[in-house]
Design an enzyme around this catalytic site. Structure first.
Site, PDB file in Angstrom:
ATOM      1  N   GLY A  89      37.419  41.086  43.756  1.00  8.47           N
ATOM      2  CA  GLY A  89      36.248  40.277  44.123  1.00  8.47           C
ATOM      3  C   GLY A  89      35.835  39.497  42.894  1.00  8.47           C
ATOM      4  O   GLY A  89      36.679  38.925  42.213  1.00  8.47           O
ATOM      5  N   SER A 122      43.020  43.344  40.990  1.00  6.87           N
ATOM      6  CA  SER A 122      42.347  42.088  40.622  1.00  6.87           C
ATOM      7  C   SER A 122      41.148  42.375  39.693  1.00  6.87           C
ATOM      8  O   SER A 122      41.354  42.828  38.578  1.00  6.87           O
ATOM      9  CB  SER A 122      41.972  41.367  41.913  1.00  6.87           C
ATOM     10  OG  SER A 122      41.604  40.037  41.671  1.00  6.87           O
ATOM     11  N   ALA A 123      39.913  42.142  40.113  1.00  5.25           N
ATOM     12  CA  ALA A 123      38.755  42.414  39.249  1.00  5.25           C
ATOM     13  C   ALA A 123      38.751  43.862  38.761  1.00  5.25           C
ATOM     14  O   ALA A 123      38.365  44.143  37.620  1.00  5.25           O
ATOM     15  CB  ALA A 123      37.459  42.110  39.996  1.00  5.25           C
ATOM     16  N   HIS A 174      46.371  37.454  39.088  1.00  3.21           N
ATOM     17  CA  HIS A 174      46.755  36.298  39.937  1.00  3.21           C
ATOM     18  C   HIS A 174      47.380  35.206  39.066  1.00  3.21           C
ATOM     19  O   HIS A 174      47.185  34.012  39.310  1.00  3.21           O
ATOM     20  CB  HIS A 174      45.549  35.720  40.703  1.00  3.21           C
ATOM     21  CG  HIS A 174      44.840  36.693  41.597  1.00  3.21           C
ATOM     22  ND1 HIS A 174      45.337  37.064  42.822  1.00  3.21           N
ATOM     23  CD2 HIS A 174      43.670  37.358  41.463  1.00  3.21           C
ATOM     24  CE1 HIS A 174      44.491  37.928  43.395  1.00  3.21           C
ATOM     25  NE2 HIS A 174      43.480  38.125  42.584  1.00  3.21           N
ATOM     26  N   GLU A 228      50.990  37.884  41.070  1.00  2.00           N
ATOM     27  CA  GLU A 228      50.737  38.622  42.308  1.00  2.00           C
ATOM     28  C   GLU A 228      52.005  39.364  42.730  1.00  2.00           C
ATOM     29  O   GLU A 228      53.069  38.751  42.860  1.00  2.00           O
ATOM     30  CB  GLU A 228      50.305  37.651  43.405  1.00  2.00           C
ATOM     31  CG  GLU A 228      48.977  36.996  43.087  1.00  2.00           C
ATOM     32  CD  GLU A 228      48.488  36.053  44.180  1.00  2.00           C
ATOM     33  OE1 GLU A 228      49.276  35.718  45.093  1.00  2.00           O
ATOM     34  OE2 GLU A 228      47.312  35.666  44.124  1.00  2.00           O
TER      35      GLU A 228
END
Lengths: 235, 235
Positions: free
Chosen positions: B90, B122-123, B159, B194
């Site tokens: 997020g 991700s985050a 990413h 990714e």
């Protein structure tokens, strides 16, 4: 009365630095022999001196001299005395941190509200918004606040790109990011494409260039804005 | 001994949430009946409850229950008592702000250093680095610091995308942004594509997945890192 040009980008692909804007800049800065340049955003880490040289080369084409704010002992006074001011692009976090470090955020705001002609490109346009929270830049340094000049009653997203429906990349699109911004902030965001700029003169905000912009508001469907539109309805 | 999986993305294009990682997660969390989920990054502003439901659906496929940290009165205790922990993706600014607000950044670090199995996507992977300064996210909220867990001796750029030589867009490439980071910070950054993840187990850091990663270090030419490489040389 404010007198601002806020451009999405300094350069279009395949053209010289500021080239596409020079006809506008000639008019905008017509009463200036010298403008003050704020090089603090330092794209790719270029030095203040080198960045100012690059800008001086571009402005020489319209017979305007350029002095960097770093050449002055008192940057607040340099702003107050400037005939015109240009803040170039680069990293918005770095730019904002340095403006706070120099204690000139308020001086710059007050000076531009009185009518000193201003050009911003990219990061230099971001800071005209209410906050720098819709920048695309990396947080490479930590500024003491995200609040910026508030010369327009909304935020900008520069270098705006429409979502690519063909993309297989799972990172957030620009639109998703701005929607996330609106989960926590209620003021509008204008997505300004490369080649577009805002002209703020005589109390009006006009979208210039040949491209549409995209307006994002909290809890509303985004809308396209045609070139030439007057944007004072955005609040 | 740290026991971490740090994934660039939660999902690959066209596949279900966490689907490509499930075989790994089954092994990684093999001793867990229930894992603790940290939903604070809230992609697209999804609520803590909805985000936790989504994660529970994915983990149900490998017979692991999921509880959200927001369900606990004492989040520090929830972390200390967890059999396993997952922090989802997020917005990294939002995630870091909330971790500081809850005063659990240090608790999380200490708990993970003792060996509680952890998954970040991700985050949730960004925060394992030294700072969050190489996030791609928008600064939609203002965290009290950019410092993060420091579970690995470098930063991640998740990413990650190689620079597109065909692009006519004048916004900064990922590589340009990381180079700007290195004008002001001296620790390495690993660009993680990714489909890639880091496995940190038994004192080793291994690049997993089928893709190469890209390592950026201050004043050095970036290098590619092959899948399967051991990355403890990065300091």
């Amino acid at each position: 009365m404010k007198n601002l040009l806020l451009a999405s980008t300094s350069s279009l692909y395949g053209t010289d630095y500021l080239e596409y804007l020079l006809p506008e800049l000639k008019l905008h800065f017509k009463n200036c022999k010298t403008i003050l340049f704020i090089p603090y955003a330092r794209p790719s880490g270029i030095s203040h001196e080198e960045y100012t040289k690059k800008v001086a080369l571009a402005f020489a084409k319209i017979n305007i001299a350029v002095k960097g704010i770093h050449e002055y002992k008192n940057p607040a006074l340099a702003i107050q005395n400037a005939e015109g001011i240009f803040t170039g692009g680069g990293n918005t976090f770095l730019l904002v941190k340095q403006l706070y470090h120099d204690k000139i955020m308020t001086t710059l705001k007050e000076t531009l509200e009185k009518g000193t002609p201003y050009l911003g490109t990219s990061a230099g346009s971001n800071i005209a918004g209410l906050t720098m929270q819709t920048t695309n830049d990396m947080p490479i340094v930590y500024p003491p606040s995200f609040q910026t000049l508030g010369l327009i009653p909304f935020n900008l997203n520069v270098h705006f790109l429409d979502t690519d429906p063909q993309s297989t990349h799972m990172g957030e699109s620009r639109e998703t990011r701005i929607n996330e911004f609106h989960q926590f902030n209620n003021f509008p965001v204008l997505g300004l494409k490369e080649g577009s700029w805002l002209e703020i003169k005589e109390g009006k905000i006009i979208l210039k260039g040949n491209l549409s912009a995209k307006l994002f508001r909290q809890n509303r469907i985004p809308i396209g804005v045609a070139p030439g539109s007057e944007l004072s309805f955005i609040k």
